[in-house]
Write a protein that holds these residues in place. Structure first.
Motif: not given
Length: 419
Positions: A195-200
Motif C-alpha cells: 500500500w502506497v501513501m501520498v502524504d497530503e
C-alpha cells in the motif's frame, strides 16, 4: 476497440440533490482526464436523477446506473460490475477530492508497480465550512493488514484500489449495514501486497447533522464482526499472505477486544458531542489504563467529540457546556470499569488540556477540573477557584501578547504572590 480508462470512479447517490454536484464537479476539475464515473442512483426520490442526467449529457465520461440496493455497499457493487478502469475509486455523493488527487495518487502507484492500493490523508469539513486538521495514518503503509484488522484507518474516497483484485475479493459485503468499506480494505490488506501513501490531505469528508443520526449501536455490532474476521482466518480471501492467513497477531497492536473498545470509545465520545448516550461503559473495559495511554485515550475521545458536536478543535472549549457533563461522566465511568479512578482522572486532565491547547482563552474557560485563563504577567489578579477545579492552565500576557503557558495543580486560592 473502446479504450479502457485508467480509473473508474463509482459514486453511489441516494437522495443526494444537495451535495451531488459538488462531488461530480471535483472529478471535472481533475488534472488527469483519463477516467470514467459511474453514478449509481440508489432509489432516489428527489432531484438526484435529474442532476446525474445533466452530467451524463454534458460529458461522455459520466455514466449512470439505477439501483434499488438501498445501501451504499449494494450500489457500489453494481458500479464495480460495469467498471472498466485499471484502478477503482469510491466517492460518496457528499464528499470530494482535491483537483490533484488522481495525478498524485497515480504518480505514487507508478513508483511501486506491485502496489494494490494508494491512499492519502483526509480532512473533515464542518457544516460551517471549517476544516479539521488533516489526518494521515502512516501505519497503513507499514503494516496494512495489522492496521485494518483493528480499525478502519482510511476514508472511503481517500483510496485508489486495483479493480481486478476487488472483483476477485467479491466487492463489498452487503450483509453489513455499516463498516462495509473497512471489511473490504481488511480483505485487500490480507493479501500482503504493497500500500502506497501520498502524504497530503487530498480527500474532503463532509460532517453533516444527518450523519448524526448514525446508529452507534449498529456500528459497534458491525465493527465487532469485522474485527473478529480480522483476528481469524477469512475463507473469503482465497490467497492470503501466509503471515496473515490465520488473522492478526496480538503482539502487533493489541487484542480484538481492545480494538473494539477503542472503536466503542470513539463512538461514545461522538455520542456525547451530539447529546445522546447509548454506549455501555462496560464496552470500554479492555482499554489500557496505564499512564502512557491516557493521552492516546484522550486523543480518540477528542476526535469523536469533534464529529459528534460538529466542531473544529478551536471551537470545542467554548462549547464545553453542551457536552462536558456527559463526557466527564463517561470518563468517570471508565475509571470505575477499570477499578482505577485515578487513571480515569488522568484521561480527564489530558483531554481538558488538549481542548485548551486549541483555545486562545480570549474568555476564561471553566471545564470540569481545569480553569483556562489569561493572566497579566505584570499585574496578576488573585483568583478564588470554583469548586471542583484543581488545575490552572494559563497564558501569561505582556503587552497583549501571549508570552508563556503555565500549568499547575492547585487547591483553594491562587494569590498574586503565587503568580
Amino acid at each position: 476497440m473502446a479504450h479502457n480508462p485508467l480509473v473508474s470512479i463509482v459514486v453511489p447517490a441516494h437522495n443526494a440533490e444537495a451535495t451531488l454536484a459538488r462531488a461530480l464537479d471535483c472529478l471535472l476539475d481533475q488534472e488527469i482526464a483519463d477516467w470514467e464515473a459511474i453514478v449509481v442512483d440508489d432509489a432516489s426520490t428527489d432531484r438526484t436523477s435529474t442532476i446525474i442526467a445533466g452530467y451524463v449529457e454534458r460529458d461522455a465520461r459520466f455514466r449512470t446506473l439505477s439501483s434499488r440496493a438501498y445501501s451504499a455497499a449494494g450500489a457500489r457493487n453494481s458500479g464495480i460490475s460495469t467498471a472498466r478502469g485499471h484502478w477503482l475509486m469510491f466517492l460518496d455523493a457528499d464528499d470530494w477530492v482535491d483537483a490533484g488527487f488522481l495525478a498524485k495518487m497515480l504518480a505514487a502507484l507508478k513508483t511501486a508497480p506491485d502496489a494494490v492500493a494508494a491512499y492519502c490523508g483526509s480532512r473533515r469539513v464542518m457544516p460551517d465550512g471549517e476544516l479539521t486538521p488533516p489526518s494521515i495514518p502512516t501505519e497503513v503503509a507499514i503494516q496494512p493488514f495489522e492496521t485494518f484488522a483493528r480499525r478502519c484507518a482510511i476514508r472511503t474516497h481517500a483510496l485508489l484500489v486495483d479493480r481486478e483484485t476487488i472483483v476477485e475479493l467479491g466487492g463489498f459485503d452487503v450483509s453489513l449495514r455499516t463498516c462495509e468499506d473497512w471489511d473490504l480494505w481488511q480483505r485487500l490488506a490480507r493479501l500482503g501486497k504493497n500500500w502506497v501513501m501520498v502524504d497530503e490531505p487530498l480527500a474532503f469528508y463532509r460532517a453533516s447533522p444527518n450523519s448524526l443520526t448514525r446508529n452507534s449501536m449498529q456500528m459497534l455490532a458491525d465493527a465487532e464482526i469485522v474485527i473478529a474476521r480480522g483476528f481469524s482466518a477469512d475463507p473469503r480471501v482465497k490467497h492470503p499472505a501466509s503471515a496473515h492467513a490465520n488473522g492478526a497477531i496480538e503482539a502487533n497492536g493489541g487484542t480484538a477486544s481492545e480494538a473494539l473498545a477503542w472503536f466503542a470509545l470513539w463512538n461514545a465520545a461522538s455520542d456525547c458531542g451530539s447529546g445522546s448516550r447509548s454506549i455501555d461503559p462496560q464496552s470500554l473495559r479492555a482499554l489500557p489504563a496505564g499512564r502512557k495511554w491516557a493521552r492516546e485515550i484522550a486523543k480518540v475521545a477528542f476526535d469523536g467529540l469533534m464529529v459528534g458536536s460538529l466542531s473544529v478543535p478551536a471551537q470545542l472549549a467554548a462549547r464545553w457546556d453542551r457536552f462536558g457533563g456527559s463526557l466527564t461522566e463517561l470518563i468517570i465511568e471508565l475509571g470505575k470499569v477499570w477499578g482505577d479512578p485515578v487513571a480515569g482522572r488522568r484521561v480527564q486532565y489530558q483531554l481538558e488540556q488538549m481542548l485548551l491547547d486549541f483555545d486562545d482563552l480570549a474568555a476564561p474557560r471553566r471545564l470540569a477540573r481545569t480553569l483556562g485563563i489569561r493572566v497579566d504577567a505584570r499585574n496578576p489578579d488573585s483568583i478564588e477557584l470554583p469548586e471542583g477545579i484543581d488545575q490552572i492552565y494559563a497564558y501569561l500576557m505582556m503587552d497583549g501578547q501571549i508570552r508563556a503557558l503555565v500549568q499547575f495543580g492547585v487547591l483553594g486560592k491562587v494569590t498574586r504572590r503565587h503568580w
